[in-house]
Each structure stands twice: as C-alpha cells, then as structure tokens.
Design a protein around this motif. Structure first.
Motif, PDB file in Angstrom:
ATOM      1  N   ILE A  24       0.845  -1.199   0.000  1.00 15.32           N
ATOM      2  CA  ILE A  24       0.000   0.000   0.000  1.00 15.32           C
ATOM      3  C   ILE A  24       0.878   1.246   0.000  1.00 15.32           C
ATOM      4  O   ILE A  24       0.607   2.218  -0.716  1.00 15.32           O
ATOM      5  N   ASN A  25       1.963   1.220   0.787  1.00 15.86           N
ATOM      6  CA  ASN A  25       2.883   2.353   0.808  1.00 15.86           C
ATOM      7  C   ASN A  25       3.476   2.582  -0.581  1.00 15.86           C
ATOM      8  O   ASN A  25       3.564   3.716  -1.050  1.00 15.86           O
ATOM      9  N   TRP A  26       3.892   1.494  -1.265  1.00 13.69           N
ATOM     10  CA  TRP A  26       4.429   1.642  -2.620  1.00 13.69           C
ATOM     11  C   TRP A  26       3.368   2.168  -3.576  1.00 13.69           C
ATOM     12  O   TRP A  26       3.672   2.960  -4.475  1.00 13.69           O
ATOM     13  N   GLY A  27       2.134   1.758  -3.410  1.00 17.76           N
ATOM     14  CA  GLY A  27       1.045   2.291  -4.230  1.00 17.76           C
ATOM     15  C   GLY A  27       0.859   3.785  -4.015  1.00 17.76           C
ATOM     16  O   GLY A  27       0.660   4.543  -4.975  1.00 17.76           O
ATOM     17  N   LEU A  28       0.926   4.209  -2.763  1.00 15.86           N
ATOM     18  CA  LEU A  28       0.822   5.636  -2.461  1.00 15.86           C
ATOM     19  C   LEU A  28       1.966   6.418  -3.101  1.00 15.86           C
ATOM     20  O   LEU A  28       1.763   7.525  -3.614  1.00 15.86           O
ATOM     21  N   ILE A  29       3.158   5.837  -3.068  1.00 11.67           N
ATOM     22  CA  ILE A  29       4.303   6.495  -3.695  1.00 11.67           C
ATOM     23  C   ILE A  29       4.085   6.591  -5.209  1.00 11.67           C
ATOM     24  O   ILE A  29       4.307   7.646  -5.820  1.00 11.67           O
ATOM     25  N   PHE A  44       0.554   8.855  -5.869  1.00 12.93           N
ATOM     26  CA  PHE A  44       0.424  10.201  -5.295  1.00 12.93           C
ATOM     27  C   PHE A  44       1.744  10.818  -4.855  1.00 12.93           C
ATOM     28  O   PHE A  44       1.746  11.912  -4.297  1.00 12.93           O
ATOM     29  N   ASN A  45       2.868  10.116  -5.079  1.00 15.30           N
ATOM     30  CA  ASN A  45       4.184  10.578  -4.633  1.00 15.30           C
ATOM     31  C   ASN A  45       4.154  10.904  -3.132  1.00 15.30           C
ATOM     32  O   ASN A  45       4.695  11.916  -2.685  1.00 15.30           O
ATOM     33  N   PHE A  46       3.483  10.043  -2.367  1.00 15.44           N
ATOM     34  CA  PHE A  46       3.356  10.222  -0.918  1.00 15.44           C
ATOM     35  C   PHE A  46       3.870   8.970  -0.214  1.00 15.44           C
ATOM     36  O   PHE A  46       3.321   7.882  -0.393  1.00 15.44           O
ATOM     37  N   ASN A  47       4.929   9.134   0.564  1.00 12.69           N
ATOM     38  CA  ASN A  47       5.519   8.018   1.300  1.00 12.69           C
ATOM     39  C   ASN A  47       4.996   8.055   2.733  1.00 12.69           C
ATOM     40  O   ASN A  47       5.395   8.906   3.529  1.00 12.69           O
ATOM     41  N   LEU A  48       4.112   7.143   3.057  1.00 13.79           N
ATOM     42  CA  LEU A  48       3.479   7.118   4.375  1.00 13.79           C
ATOM     43  C   LEU A  48       4.484   6.837   5.482  1.00 13.79           C
ATOM     44  O   LEU A  48       4.413   7.433   6.553  1.00 13.79           O
TER      45      LEU A  48
END
Length: 72
Positions: free
Chosen positions: A19-24, A27-31
């Motif tokens: 999920i973190n890689w998907g966000l990156i 959305f270029n967002f690293n949780l």
C-alpha cells in the motif's frame, strides 16, 4: 506464535508495504517517511522488516504447493 499466525503477520506487513508503494506510485506520498521521518533509523528498520517478511513469504509458494498434494 504458531506458524500460521506468523504467516498472517508477515502477510499483513507486506500488504502495508505494498500500500505504501502504491501511495508512492500514484500520489508521490511516502506514508512511512511521513509517519517516522525521511532519514530516521526507524524508517530503515520498517523497510527492512517489510523486506524480510517479503522474503519469508516466498516460502509460502512451497507450502501452498505441498498442501495441494496432500492425500485425503
């Protein structure tokens, strides 16, 4: 913790990492960096744990294949 519990824990950690890689990617967002800091040692430990869980889950392929060949 039994093997099945460890499998579920490892799978949950890998899913969170995915999920973190998907966000990156989307959305270029690293949780992880957002929650624990970009250069902190805690972030590195989290990434290492996710990687180790992914490597461990490679063994799930062998266990799944073995389950299909068990006699009833």
């Amino acid at each position: 913790m039994n093997s099945k519990g460890f499998d579920y824990t490892a799978l949950t950690i890998v899913i969170i990492g995915a999920i973190n890689w998907g966000l990156i990617g989307f959305f270029n967002f690293n949780l992880v960096s957002f929650l624990f800091g970009q250069t902190g040692w805690i972030s590195r430990i989290i990434y290492a744990i996710v990687g180790l869980c992914g490597i461990y889950l490679v063994s799930a392929y062998g266990r799944i294949t073995d389950m299909g060949h068990q006699s009833v």
